[in-house]
Design a protein around this motif. Structure first.
Motif, PDB file in Angstrom:
ATOM      1  N   ILE A 103       0.837  -1.200   0.000  1.00 38.01           N
ATOM      2  CA  ILE A 103       0.000   0.000   0.000  1.00 38.01           C
ATOM      3  C   ILE A 103       0.876   1.257   0.000  1.00 38.01           C
ATOM      4  O   ILE A 103       0.588   2.236  -0.715  1.00 38.01           O
ATOM      5  CB  ILE A 103      -0.956  -0.017   1.210  1.00 38.01           C
ATOM      6  CG1 ILE A 103      -2.011  -1.108   1.022  1.00 38.01           C
ATOM      7  CG2 ILE A 103      -1.630   1.336   1.401  1.00 38.01           C
ATOM      8  CD1 ILE A 103      -2.852  -1.372   2.244  1.00 38.01           C
ATOM      9  N   ASN A 113       0.912   4.066  -2.925  1.00 40.99           N
ATOM     10  CA  ASN A 113       0.644   5.461  -2.567  1.00 40.99           C
ATOM     11  C   ASN A 113       1.777   6.369  -3.039  1.00 40.99           C
ATOM     12  O   ASN A 113       1.541   7.463  -3.563  1.00 40.99           O
ATOM     13  CB  ASN A 113       0.451   5.569  -1.056  1.00 40.99           C
ATOM     14  CG  ASN A 113      -0.108   6.912  -0.658  1.00 40.99           C
ATOM     15  OD1 ASN A 113      -0.697   7.609  -1.473  1.00 40.99           O
ATOM     16  ND2 ASN A 113       0.089   7.286   0.590  1.00 40.99           N
ATOM     17  N   SER A 114       3.016   5.912  -2.886  1.00 41.72           N
ATOM     18  CA  SER A 114       4.163   6.701  -3.333  1.00 41.72           C
ATOM     19  C   SER A 114       4.139   6.889  -4.846  1.00 41.72           C
ATOM     20  O   SER A 114       4.365   8.003  -5.347  1.00 41.72           O
ATOM     21  CB  SER A 114       5.448   6.003  -2.907  1.00 41.72           C
ATOM     22  OG  SER A 114       6.557   6.622  -3.475  1.00 41.72           O
ATOM     23  N   TYR A 116       1.515   6.773  -6.776  1.00 46.33           N
ATOM     24  CA  TYR A 116       0.390   7.633  -7.108  1.00 46.33           C
ATOM     25  C   TYR A 116       0.743   9.097  -6.876  1.00 46.33           C
ATOM     26  O   TYR A 116       0.386   9.959  -7.692  1.00 46.33           O
ATOM     27  CB  TYR A 116      -0.833   7.238  -6.277  1.00 46.33           C
ATOM     28  CG  TYR A 116      -2.036   8.098  -6.550  1.00 46.33           C
ATOM     29  CD1 TYR A 116      -2.796   7.906  -7.705  1.00 46.33           C
ATOM     30  CD2 TYR A 116      -2.402   9.116  -5.683  1.00 46.33           C
ATOM     31  CE1 TYR A 116      -3.895   8.699  -7.963  1.00 46.33           C
ATOM     32  CE2 TYR A 116      -3.479   9.913  -5.936  1.00 46.33           C
ATOM     33  CZ  TYR A 116      -4.227   9.709  -7.073  1.00 46.33           C
ATOM     34  OH  TYR A 116      -5.300  10.502  -7.340  1.00 46.33           O
ATOM     35  N   GLN A 117       1.456   9.391  -5.782  1.00 49.33           N
ATOM     36  CA  GLN A 117       1.849  10.769  -5.497  1.00 49.33           C
ATOM     37  C   GLN A 117       2.792  11.308  -6.566  1.00 49.33           C
ATOM     38  O   GLN A 117       2.665  12.456  -6.988  1.00 49.33           O
ATOM     39  CB  GLN A 117       2.511  10.856  -4.119  1.00 49.33           C
ATOM     40  CG  GLN A 117       1.543  10.711  -2.957  1.00 49.33           C
ATOM     41  CD  GLN A 117       0.495  11.806  -2.943  1.00 49.33           C
ATOM     42  OE1 GLN A 117       0.767  12.946  -3.302  1.00 49.33           O
ATOM     43  NE2 GLN A 117      -0.718  11.454  -2.546  1.00 49.33           N
TER      44      GLN A 117
END
Length: 163
Positions: A51, A55-56, A58-59
């Protein structure tokens, strides 16, 4: 036990490895509990790591979204300026001066190809000895004797040079 727990992360060890040869139920039960707790902990930790990585990523993508959009837009614009295209989609139905220029170039290349094809055919006829063969035959008939007339007709049907 550490080796068994390590390989259990990858699914290469089995629960049977906890079973002992000797009759020690308490130690066996402790082994089952440790094995279960370790697997649950590893699943939770690995899932959290997954996860965090998603998330990284996506950022990073979200931060570069504006640049990516501008790049895609510029690439689309440049696709309209390829060789042969002058206008975008709805306007390319109207003939432009550039399209007439390309039409003239294509007609010219077709005519050149036709002229070359005719030249090759004539060269082949010359090599085969069949070019103007009827005119030569008429010329030679006036001078030919009776025995040579047969030889001349035979030579006309079967040329001596082949390509």
């Amino acid at each position: 036990s550490f080796k068994t727990l390590f390989w259990s992360i990858f699914g290469l060890s089995e629960v049977i490895s906890v079973v002992l040869k000797y009759d020690h139920k308490f130690i066996e039960n402790i082994g089952y509990v440790l094995y279960g707790v370790y697997n649950v902990t590893m699943v939770v930790v690995l899932l959290n790591m997954l996860i965090a990585m998603i998330n990284s990523s996506y950022q990073e993508i979200e931060e570069d979204a504006d640049v990516e959009w501008k790049f895609a837009r510029a690439k689309l614009w440049l696709s309209y300026f390829d060789e042969g295209r002058t206008l975008p989609a709805p306007f390319n139905l109207v003939p432009s001066p550039k399209s007439f220029y390309y039409l003239v170039l294509r007609i010219k290349s077709c005519l050149i190809l036709l002229c070359k094809a005719n030249g090759r055919r004539r060269n082949n006829e010359v090599e085969m000895g069949t070019l103007h063969s009827q005119a030569k035959d008429e010329r030679f008939r006036s001078y030919a004797r009776s025995g040579e007339e047969f030889i001349q007709r035979k030579a006309q049907k079967h040329p001596t040079r082949y390509q």
